[in-house]
Design a protein around this motif. Structure first.
Motif, PDB file in Angstrom:
ATOM      1  N   LYS A 554       0.836  -1.198   0.000  1.00  0.00           N
ATOM      2  CA  LYS A 554       0.000   0.000   0.000  1.00  0.00           C
ATOM      3  C   LYS A 554       0.874   1.252   0.000  1.00  0.00           C
ATOM      4  N   ARG A 555       0.569   2.194  -0.879  1.00  0.00           N
ATOM      5  CA  ARG A 555       1.258   3.486  -0.871  1.00  0.00           C
ATOM      6  C   ARG A 555       0.221   4.574  -1.146  1.00  0.00           C
ATOM      7  N   SER A 556       0.491   5.799  -0.653  1.00  0.00           N
ATOM      8  CA  SER A 556      -0.405   6.905  -0.975  1.00  0.00           C
ATOM      9  C   SER A 556       0.349   7.972  -1.744  1.00  0.00           C
ATOM     10  N   TYR A 557      -0.292   8.500  -2.769  1.00  0.00           N
ATOM     11  CA  TYR A 557       0.319   9.551  -3.579  1.00  0.00           C
ATOM     12  C   TYR A 557      -0.655  10.712  -3.679  1.00  0.00           C
ATOM     13  N   THR A 558      -0.110  11.921  -3.874  1.00  0.00           N
ATOM     14  CA  THR A 558      -0.995  13.071  -4.015  1.00  0.00           C
ATOM     15  C   THR A 558      -0.574  13.880  -5.243  1.00  0.00           C
ATOM     16  N   PRO A 559      -1.532  14.367  -6.040  1.00  0.00           N
ATOM     17  CA  PRO A 559      -1.164  15.124  -7.242  1.00  0.00           C
ATOM     18  C   PRO A 559      -0.476  16.433  -6.867  1.00  0.00           C
ATOM     19  N   ALA A 560       0.447  16.894  -7.712  1.00  0.00           N
ATOM     20  CA  ALA A 560       1.182  18.132  -7.439  1.00  0.00           C
ATOM     21  C   ALA A 560       0.256  19.334  -7.555  1.00  0.00           C
ATOM     22  N   LYS A 561      -0.617  19.329  -8.559  1.00  0.00           N
ATOM     23  CA  LYS A 561      -1.552  20.449  -8.752  1.00  0.00           C
ATOM     24  C   LYS A 561      -2.969  19.898  -8.716  1.00  0.00           C
ATOM     25  N   GLU A 608      -5.545  12.521  -1.557  1.00  0.00           N
ATOM     26  CA  GLU A 608      -4.665  11.381  -1.314  1.00  0.00           C
ATOM     27  C   GLU A 608      -5.176  10.201  -2.135  1.00  0.00           C
ATOM     28  N   ILE A 609      -4.314   9.690  -2.987  1.00  0.00           N
ATOM     29  CA  ILE A 609      -4.689   8.533  -3.796  1.00  0.00           C
ATOM     30  C   ILE A 609      -3.982   7.319  -3.200  1.00  0.00           C
ATOM     31  N   GLN A 610      -4.774   6.413  -2.639  1.00  0.00           N
ATOM     32  CA  GLN A 610      -4.168   5.240  -2.025  1.00  0.00           C
ATOM     33  C   GLN A 610      -4.047   4.131  -3.073  1.00  0.00           C
ATOM     34  N   THR A 611      -2.840   3.635  -3.265  1.00  0.00           N
ATOM     35  CA  THR A 611      -2.583   2.640  -4.304  1.00  0.00           C
ATOM     36  C   THR A 611      -2.255   1.292  -3.676  1.00  0.00           C
ATOM     37  N   LEU A 612      -2.909   0.244  -4.177  1.00  0.00           N
ATOM     38  CA  LEU A 612      -2.629  -1.112  -3.701  1.00  0.00           C
ATOM     39  C   LEU A 612      -2.025  -1.903  -4.848  1.00  0.00           C
ATOM     40  N   MET A 613      -0.874  -2.492  -4.615  1.00  0.00           N
ATOM     41  CA  MET A 613      -0.269  -3.317  -5.656  1.00  0.00           C
ATOM     42  C   MET A 613      -0.229  -4.769  -5.224  1.00  0.00           C
ATOM     43  N   HIS A 614      -0.644  -5.653  -6.139  1.00  0.00           N
ATOM     44  CA  HIS A 614      -0.641  -7.090  -5.859  1.00  0.00           C
ATOM     45  C   HIS A 614       0.595  -7.715  -6.472  1.00  0.00           C
ATOM     46  N   PHE A 615       1.389  -8.381  -5.659  1.00  0.00           N
ATOM     47  CA  PHE A 615       2.573  -9.058  -6.189  1.00  0.00           C
ATOM     48  C   PHE A 615       2.474 -10.581  -6.052  1.00  0.00           C
ATOM     49  N   GLY A 616       1.394 -11.081  -5.476  1.00  0.00           N
ATOM     50  CA  GLY A 616       1.321 -12.516  -5.193  1.00  0.00           C
ATOM     51  C   GLY A 616       0.817 -13.366  -6.343  1.00  0.00           C
ATOM     52  N   ASP A 617       0.407 -12.687  -7.437  1.00  0.00           N
ATOM     53  CA  ASP A 617      -0.128 -13.394  -8.592  1.00  0.00           C
ATOM     54  C   ASP A 617       0.955 -13.682  -9.618  1.00  0.00           C
ATOM     55  N   THR A 618       0.571 -14.289 -10.754  1.00  0.00           N
ATOM     56  CA  THR A 618       1.566 -14.504 -11.810  1.00  0.00           C
ATOM     57  C   THR A 618       1.857 -13.191 -12.536  1.00  0.00           C
ATOM     58  N   GLU A 619       0.974 -12.206 -12.391  1.00  0.00           N
ATOM     59  CA  GLU A 619       1.208 -10.885 -12.974  1.00  0.00           C
ATOM     60  C   GLU A 619       1.078  -9.840 -11.863  1.00  0.00           C
ATOM     61  N   ALA A 628     -10.534  10.590  -0.035  1.00  0.00           N
ATOM     62  CA  ALA A 628     -11.595  11.499   0.408  1.00  0.00           C
ATOM     63  C   ALA A 628     -12.980  11.053  -0.076  1.00  0.00           C
ATOM     64  N   THR A 629     -13.057  10.558  -1.304  1.00  0.00           N
ATOM     65  CA  THR A 629     -14.372  10.222  -1.865  1.00  0.00           C
ATOM     66  C   THR A 629     -14.627   8.723  -1.900  1.00  0.00           C
ATOM     67  N   SER A 630     -13.606   7.922  -1.554  1.00  0.00           N
ATOM     68  CA  SER A 630     -13.683   6.452  -1.606  1.00  0.00           C
ATOM     69  C   SER A 630     -13.990   5.939  -3.008  1.00  0.00           C
ATOM     70  N   ARG A 631     -13.801   6.802  -4.011  1.00  0.00           N
ATOM     71  CA  ARG A 631     -14.059   6.331  -5.368  1.00  0.00           C
ATOM     72  C   ARG A 631     -12.821   5.650  -5.920  1.00  0.00           C
ATOM     73  N   SER A 632     -13.059   4.621  -6.728  1.00  0.00           N
ATOM     74  CA  SER A 632     -11.874   3.941  -7.230  1.00  0.00           C
ATOM     75  C   SER A 632     -11.291   4.740  -8.388  1.00  0.00           C
ATOM     76  N   VAL A 633      -9.978   4.697  -8.474  1.00  0.00           N
ATOM     77  CA  VAL A 633      -9.232   5.446  -9.474  1.00  0.00           C
ATOM     78  C   VAL A 633      -8.631   4.416 -10.419  1.00  0.00           C
ATOM     79  N   LYS A 634      -8.696   4.704 -11.705  1.00  0.00           N
ATOM     80  CA  LYS A 634      -8.181   3.736 -12.667  1.00  0.00           C
ATOM     81  C   LYS A 634      -6.655   3.660 -12.528  1.00  0.00           C
ATOM     82  N   ALA A 635      -6.149   2.469 -12.237  1.00  0.00           N
ATOM     83  CA  ALA A 635      -4.706   2.306 -12.070  1.00  0.00           C
ATOM     84  C   ALA A 635      -4.225   1.203 -12.997  1.00  0.00           C
ATOM     85  N   SER A 636      -3.075   1.413 -13.609  1.00  0.00           N
ATOM     86  CA  SER A 636      -2.535   0.345 -14.443  1.00  0.00           C
ATOM     87  C   SER A 636      -1.022   0.370 -14.370  1.00  0.00           C
TER      88      SER A 636
END
Length: 642
Positions: A554-561, A608-619, A628-636
């Motif tokens: 888990k990591r959190s990032y915030t936009p500069a602007k 604050e954009i909280q990012t979750l990365m999965h490393f336990g899979d084959t990919e 703040a809004t609990s909305r999911s953000v498109k991450a790739s």
């Protein structure tokens, strides 16, 4: 005022730069961690979701041969392998078809497998030069250092084609074959939406190659970006492992003990062998690569745990074909062989087919020579090219093990044939020796030899000599189909492998508070009176670290602007376990993490954009949420755009 644990992505960094930093020149945002780093295990993520799929179809896309198998989710025990192909080879019986593909002169898909080979072979030589024929092209994904969507392949006539197109054509062919067979069985058209697809890849493949296979599958229509879960990438030795631990004694050969079955009844599983805590090695010897995996069984459910990261290399059986080619170059001259391949591509294919069937007859105790048919056009073209006969070339080449036989054949002594195997087998044995010397790899009860190359008696003997009885060597019957059947089982229950090892160390570059004495002065950056250290490597996961299925970083990032629409974060990787800075030797940029924050404007002063990365899979996968809004953000995470 930011706290030590806070981290911002910042584009003002360049204004206050006193010393140029690689982070700036690479265009890396300065990121400072907002949240403590910890790994959490979401129990609900471990619940196997009931899938709506009616059938699981696995495609074993091999370097030399390919095939598919399937099972209906209602009867998971019953695995069907595909129907027989037209036009098999003498001395080669299996249910896979050669990984060969033929495109017409206008670059449209024409045929795959035996059909492609036979059609190409029957073309007139003047015509065949216009057609695009490809074989053994899968290795390009392993050997290309900066693989991208635009990587090219070369057809037999020397022309370039896009690798993505070729892989997509091949996968579309299997999709069509499998759906046709399923429709025939069901007596009605079978819908692709009811199929969960599994594609197998070598475990030693890096992330770009895995992602490339996924992109090709989308292009072939197996699954789509909107429904990525319809396609699972399975690791070849893992699939083999899942199948092997279910083996019953009558389904395998115990090399150390070919006659009796150690007093077990033939219906027991690998012997009363496989029990809680058993450790075993799977050696997957294919056409292109050899993959080594170390697993341990965890009872009562029989889940698997990886004990050491997958290793191996490009030591598959095509290495023997290259040695044969080198031998031909030695006898007839590199210039002639290069010309012959371009001018008579179909005859070259013929010659390699003739070699293939003799290659399979090689054995340690063989005493009679092996004869390889030389195509007439080889003999004819050589005479035109050199002005003397093939026989003359053999006589003067002093290749003492290779003679000319009056029936128009190359006659190889068993020693000459064994010499062609030696470099490839030596590589495999060296790798196995190094693996067994590792502290993590002790008390190995079984060694499973799988993959098409495992059928070679020369390889079997070499492995036996190396192990000296330390582990039981087991070879499943129909060893070439082991991966295919295991991949179907994996598709039915992907959560069977509970713990994997990370093949690399992954992380991002961040800014940390500058600490005198700890950080090198050239990394210091002063901004608004605060001293920062640039280029710090924030480790997500270390090489060979155990990762459980469903574990996330888990990591959190915030936009500069506030107006920023997309956050792009560069992901770095290294073979080394501990990395301090992204500028350390051996650290390379391997991908980008993209967070699409458009349309999620929030009232919070700092998003604050909280990012979750999965490393336990084959990919490796990523998800993100706007806190703040609990909305999911498109991450790739993208590993293909370098």
């Amino acid at each position: 005022m930011m706290t030590e644990k806070e981290l911002v992505i910042d584009d003002m960094i360049t204004d206050a730069m006193a010393t140029p930093s690689p982070a700036k020149s690479m265009g890396d945002p300065g990121i400072t961690p907002l949240s403590p780093t910890h790994v959490l295990n979401d129990s609900e993520e471990n619940e196997p979701t009931r899938h709506p799929y009616v059938v699981v179809v696995a495609i074993d896309f091999g370097t030399t041969s390919s095939g598919y198998a399937y099972a209906f989710t209602k009867e998971p025990e019953c695995i069907h392998t595909m129907r027989r192909w037209e036009g098999g080879d003498p001395g080669v019986s299996n249910q896979k078809t050669p990984t060969t593909i033929l495109l017409s002169p206008d670059r449209k898909f024409h045929s795959f497998g035996y059909a492609a080979r036979d059609f190409y072979h029957d073309l007139d030589p003047t015509e065949s030069k216009q057609w695009l024929y490809l074989e053994k092209f899968k290795m390009k994904l392993h050997t290309t250092a900066n693989l991208s969507i635009d990587t090219d392949l070369h057809a037999a006539n020397g022309k370039k084609v896009k690798a993505l197109d070729i892989f997509a054509y091949a996968l579309a062919f299997f999709k069509e074959q499998a759906l046709k067979e399923l429709s025939d069985q069901a007596g009605a058209d079978f819908d692709n939406a009811d199929v969960r697809w599994v594609i197998t890849v070598p475990a030693i493949w890096k992330m770009p190659a895995k992602q490339f296979m996924r992109e090709a599958s989308y292009k072939a229509g197996l699954a789509s970006r909107d429904n990525p879960d319809q396609l699972i990438i399975a690791l070849e030795p893992e699939a083999a492992s899942i199948y092997c631990r279910k083996l019953r004694l009558h389904q395998m050969v115990d090399l150390g003990n070919k006659t009796s079955l150690n007093g077990y009844s033939p219906t027991e599983n690998v012997g009363a062998g496989m029990t809680q805590g058993d450790r075993y090695v799977v050696v997957d010897c294919g056409g292109g690569t050899v993959d080594l995996t170390v697993h341990q069984i965890r009872m009562p459910e029989g889940h698997l745990k990886e004990l050491y990261k997958a290793s191996g290399g490009p030591y598959g059986s095509i290495g023997i074909d290259y040695e044969f080619e080198k031998l031909l170059c030695k006898i007839f001259g590199q210039d002639f062989i290069d010309q012959f391949k371009i001018k008579r591509p179909a005859a070259w294919v013929d010659l390699m087919i003739a070699f293939e069937s003799r290659k399979r007859a090689a054995a340690p105790d063989r005493s009679n020579p092996l004869n390889i048919n030389l195509p007439f056009s080889f003999i004819d073209y050589y005479k035109k090219f050199r002005g003397h006969s093939v026989e003359h070339a053999l006589r003067k080449s002093n290749a003492e093990f290779v003679k000319w036989s009056s029936q128009g054949m190359l006659r190889m002594s068993p020693d000459a044939m064994n010499a062609l195997f030696k470099p490839t087998i030596d590589h495999i044995i060296q790798h196995l020796t190094e693996l067994f010397d590792r502290p993590e790899v002790t008390d190995i009860k079984f060694l499973f030899l799988v993959g098409g190359f495992a059928e070679s008696p020369l390889l079997q003997q070499a492995v036996q000599n190396m192990l000296q009885g330390r582990s039981r060597i087991i070879i499943p019957h129909d060893v070439g189909l082991t991966i295919l059947k295991g991949a179907v089982l994996f598709g039915l229950d992907p959560s069977i492998i509970k713990v994997r090892r990370s093949p690399l160390t992954y992380g991002v570059g961040v800014l940390n508070r500058f600490i005198e004495g700890k950080h090198p002065p050239e990394k210091m950056l002063v901004k608004e009176g605060t001293r920062w250290c640039t280029d710090v490597f924030d480790t997500f996961i270390s090489t060979d670290q155990s990762v459980a299925l469903g574990e996330t970083v888990k990591r959190s990032y915030t936009p500069a602007k506030p107006s920023q629409q997309v956050i792009v974060i560069h992901v770095y990787c290294s073979e080394k376990e501990s990395v301090s800075f992204i500028t350390d030797p051996g650290v390379r940029k391997c991908g980008t993490l993209k967070l699409d924050v458009s349309g999620t404007e929030s009232p919070a002063a700092r998003r604050e954009i909280q990012t979750l990365m999965h490393f336990g899979d084959t990919e490796i996968r990523a998800m993100a949420v706007d806190v703040a809004t609990s909305r999911s953000v498109k991450a790739s995470i993208d590993f293909l755009s370098q």
